[in-house]
Scaffold this motif. Sequence first.
Motif, PDB file in Angstrom:
ATOM      1  N   ASN A  40     -11.359   6.419   7.223  1.00  0.00           N
ATOM      2  CA  ASN A  40     -10.678   7.120   6.133  1.00  0.00           C
ATOM      3  C   ASN A  40      -9.773   6.173   5.349  1.00  0.00           C
ATOM      4  OD1 ASN A  40     -11.945   9.459   6.971  1.00  0.00           O
ATOM      5  ND2 ASN A  40     -10.178  10.227   8.122  1.00  0.00           N
ATOM      6  N   LEU A  41      -9.109   5.261   6.072  1.00  0.00           N
ATOM      7  CA  LEU A  41      -8.236   4.303   5.385  1.00  0.00           C
ATOM      8  C   LEU A  41      -9.051   3.365   4.509  1.00  0.00           C
ATOM      9  CD1 LEU A  41      -5.486   3.094   4.845  1.00  0.00           C
ATOM     10  CD2 LEU A  41      -5.654   1.820   6.998  1.00  0.00           C
ATOM     11  N   LYS A  42     -10.212   2.940   5.008  1.00  0.00           N
ATOM     12  CA  LYS A  42     -11.071   2.077   4.191  1.00  0.00           C
ATOM     13  C   LYS A  42     -11.586   2.821   2.966  1.00  0.00           C
ATOM     14  CE  LYS A  42     -12.615  -1.015   7.899  1.00  0.00           C
ATOM     15  NZ  LYS A  42     -13.740  -1.448   8.753  1.00  0.00           N
ATOM     16  N   ASP A  84      -6.615  -9.685   2.357  1.00  0.00           N
ATOM     17  CA  ASP A  84      -7.630  -9.595   3.418  1.00  0.00           C
ATOM     18  C   ASP A  84      -7.325  -8.422   4.346  1.00  0.00           C
ATOM     19  OD1 ASP A  84      -9.939 -10.330   4.657  1.00  0.00           O
ATOM     20  OD2 ASP A  84      -9.124 -12.071   5.708  1.00  0.00           O
ATOM     21  N   ILE A  85      -6.984  -7.280   3.729  1.00  0.00           N
ATOM     22  CA  ILE A  85      -6.469  -6.144   4.497  1.00  0.00           C
ATOM     23  C   ILE A  85      -7.530  -5.512   5.400  1.00  0.00           C
ATOM     24  CG2 ILE A  85      -6.897  -4.403   2.708  1.00  0.00           C
ATOM     25  CD1 ILE A  85      -4.181  -3.158   3.515  1.00  0.00           C
ATOM     26  N   GLU A  86      -8.801  -5.515   4.966  1.00  0.00           N
ATOM     27  CA  GLU A  86      -9.828  -4.870   5.803  1.00  0.00           C
ATOM     28  C   GLU A  86      -9.967  -5.576   7.150  1.00  0.00           C
ATOM     29  OE1 GLU A  86     -13.480  -3.385   4.712  1.00  0.00           O
ATOM     30  OE2 GLU A  86     -12.862  -2.509   2.809  1.00  0.00           O
ATOM     31  N   LEU A 104       0.830  -1.211   0.000  1.00  0.00           N
ATOM     32  CA  LEU A 104       0.000   0.000   0.000  1.00  0.00           C
ATOM     33  C   LEU A 104       0.862   1.257   0.000  1.00  0.00           C
ATOM     34  CD1 LEU A 104      -2.872   1.141   0.133  1.00  0.00           C
ATOM     35  CD2 LEU A 104      -2.745   0.993   2.630  1.00  0.00           C
ATOM     36  N   LYS A 105       1.935   1.231   0.793  1.00  0.00           N
ATOM     37  CA  LYS A 105       2.841   2.383   0.834  1.00  0.00           C
ATOM     38  C   LYS A 105       3.499   2.604  -0.524  1.00  0.00           C
ATOM     39  CE  LYS A 105       5.581   5.582   2.519  1.00  0.00           C
ATOM     40  NZ  LYS A 105       5.102   6.942   2.848  1.00  0.00           N
ATOM     41  N   ARG A 106       3.871   1.520  -1.201  1.00  0.00           N
ATOM     42  CA  ARG A 106       4.486   1.654  -2.535  1.00  0.00           C
ATOM     43  C   ARG A 106       3.483   2.244  -3.523  1.00  0.00           C
ATOM     44  NH1 ARG A 106       9.160   2.380  -5.477  1.00  0.00           N
ATOM     45  NH2 ARG A 106       9.104   1.216  -7.444  1.00  0.00           N
ATOM     46  N   PHE A 107       2.240   1.756  -3.514  1.00  0.00           N
ATOM     47  CA  PHE A 107       1.216   2.340  -4.381  1.00  0.00           C
ATOM     48  C   PHE A 107       1.042   3.831  -4.074  1.00  0.00           C
ATOM     49  CE2 PHE A 107      -0.666  -1.949  -5.356  1.00  0.00           C
ATOM     50  CZ  PHE A 107      -0.679  -1.801  -6.732  1.00  0.00           C
ATOM     51  N   LEU A 116      -8.807   2.853   0.486  1.00  0.00           N
ATOM     52  CA  LEU A 116      -8.663   1.562  -0.191  1.00  0.00           C
ATOM     53  C   LEU A 116      -9.753   1.355  -1.242  1.00  0.00           C
ATOM     54  CD1 LEU A 116      -7.741  -0.719   2.833  1.00  0.00           C
ATOM     55  CD2 LEU A 116      -6.342  -0.392   0.798  1.00  0.00           C
ATOM     56  N   ASN A 117     -10.968   1.764  -0.943  1.00  0.00           N
ATOM     57  CA  ASN A 117     -12.085   1.581  -1.867  1.00  0.00           C
ATOM     58  C   ASN A 117     -12.039   2.538  -3.052  1.00  0.00           C
ATOM     59  OD1 ASN A 117     -13.338  -0.552  -0.510  1.00  0.00           O
ATOM     60  ND2 ASN A 117     -14.300   0.852   0.952  1.00  0.00           N
ATOM     61  N   SER A 118     -11.111   3.466  -3.036  1.00  0.00           N
ATOM     62  CA  SER A 118     -10.985   4.442  -4.128  1.00  0.00           C
ATOM     63  C   SER A 118      -9.968   4.014  -5.182  1.00  0.00           C
ATOM     64  CB  SER A 118     -10.583   5.807  -3.556  1.00  0.00           C
ATOM     65  OG  SER A 118     -11.553   6.277  -2.647  1.00  0.00           O
TER      66      SER A 118
END
Length: 653
Positions: A104-106, A124-126, A38-41, A109-111
């Motif tokens: 906010n993190l979710k 299975d990050i959520e 996620l950090k790399r993205f 992720l959904n964006s």
Amino acid sequence: MNNFQEKSNFIFAIADSILRGYYKRNDYQKVILPFTVLKRFDSVLAYSKDAVVKAYKENKNDDGLELILMSESIGENGKKLGFYNYSPYDFQKLLEDPNNIEANLKQYLNSFSENVKDIFVRFDIEKHINTLSEKNILFKLVKKFSETTVDLSPKSVSNHEMGTIFEELIRRFSEQSNEEAGEHFTPRDVVKLMTELLFAGETNESGSIKLVYDPACGTGGMLTSCKEYMQKINPDIDIVLYGQEIQDEIYAICKADMLMKGEKAENIKGPYSTLSNDKLPNQTFDYMISNPPYGRDWETDEDEVKSEAELGYNGRFGAGLPRKSDGQLLFIQHMISKMKTNDKSKIAVITNGSPLFIGDAGSGESNIRKWIFENDYLEALIALPDQLFFNTGIGTYIWVLTNKKTPQRKGKVQLVDAREEFENMRKSLGDKRHFIPEKSINNIVNTYIDFIENDKVKIFDNEDFGYTKISVERPMQLNYQVSKERLENLYSYSAFKKLAEEEEGKKQQEAIKKALQTIGNDLYTDWNSFEAKVKQALKPFDLKPAFIKNVIEKLSEHDDTAEYVTDGKGKPKADSNLRDAEKIPLIQNIDDYFEDEVLKYYSDAWYDNKKNKVGYEINFTQYFYVYEPPRPLEEIEADITKVTAEIQELLKE
């Protein structure tokens, strides 16, 4: 690669500093790996973040929103990224609202675009976000990943370095939890050697499109290595990468890495077993490279693999099935099935020693090797040093296979002994204590290209690895006697032993023994004479002929002076206890061999052509064996005398 080690060390340390006490050590990677991805993205998307967010606000009700956002998502090199995130949040902005960081993190992720969402579903990050929030450590984790030490922007960390960071983290987490780290990726030195062997001597025209495939791609390191190497040779070749990976998290990392490198991430299939669920069923490839798992049981794939094997060569496993404890030869068959029929394909695959020789003539393994040799697929076999891999110290081999050999290689196989081509690691990494330096890689590749025999290179015809296995039969010659010792042998006959399960049966056992004792203890050397005596003695029991036959055999012993036991046609019966097998090289006449090596010692022996089986095996060590004579006796005696004197001096002290 200046700073990848520093960054991987820092990320690895986050686990202990944040997760310790809240997660088991075995589960650290389930949190750290997806957050690293996620950090790399987040870092890769930063360059065009504002433009994408703006485009989303202006066009969120537009039917063509997907195309608009894709066109606005640009990397630092000016090229389209192929993925996007339209959330206003990034790692820094998430920290500005600690009370709502979970929601906010979710939302963040959904964006993401759908191709990225699938990656985090596999992680299975959520579920982990929920757990981290409940334990009140989500904010701390995001803050740690926001520190400058974890700068994963393309300017700070190249794609190649990022792949190495992923692999290093997986290795260390797997080592920590005693898992098989080496199943997910292969050391860089081995990958480099395999890549150069795969493309050695290949000529690819500018403008051509080449498809490269790995059926057990792990994090995708081998595929990336192939593309980088080919583009150095000729940047005008279009390389398209394909792969399949079975494990969710490893598949997710591979797909993420491919996305960020601008590859067609949809070509990476998973998480499915390649053996039982080939997701590229009708695709063929120019080049294939792989390090399939060693000694992995394929029982979970058994039903599908056996069903496909029944299709014969219309499926992938027509040549045969190896034992269920090791699926390496299934992967080799699978890769060969992916060769192009009207063009050249080439394969580099690494295995341990088992696929070279395990399995006798007629077994699945031998039949697969037979098929490989008879179709002239195997071009070269390179023996590597031991202790090269993170999870095993055993010796390994690179198979180079192709469906179109050069004229000088047709019908031949090159064996290269590269077991001494290594240097010691300054610090061991798991079981990896050796590495192959650049000079050794060049030496091995040049040796392969030169195709010249020497102390480390042997060249054989395909037939040299084949043999005919014959069963050598010798006639049954027995003597017979009703003695106390031989009567005890009756209990090794299952039908007689089974009688004792009931009280009446025990009585019958004793009655049969007493009846046999009426024959006396004379020694007989003719089956027919003794059989008549036994039948007469056991007549009151109304026993089946098979029972009587087994009783006679239990009362017999081999006797070279006895008459032959014959069948109804008067031919000698074979004695299964004397049955032996001979492996006769295919290049040798069977009858000539039989006369020289068998009949010379057993003149009445024979074999049945109908029972002959052709097998193939590669006894690699045998071909490079160098005899070392024992030390002279005088030298050994001198050493013993010296040691004895030293012991005497010590005893005096």
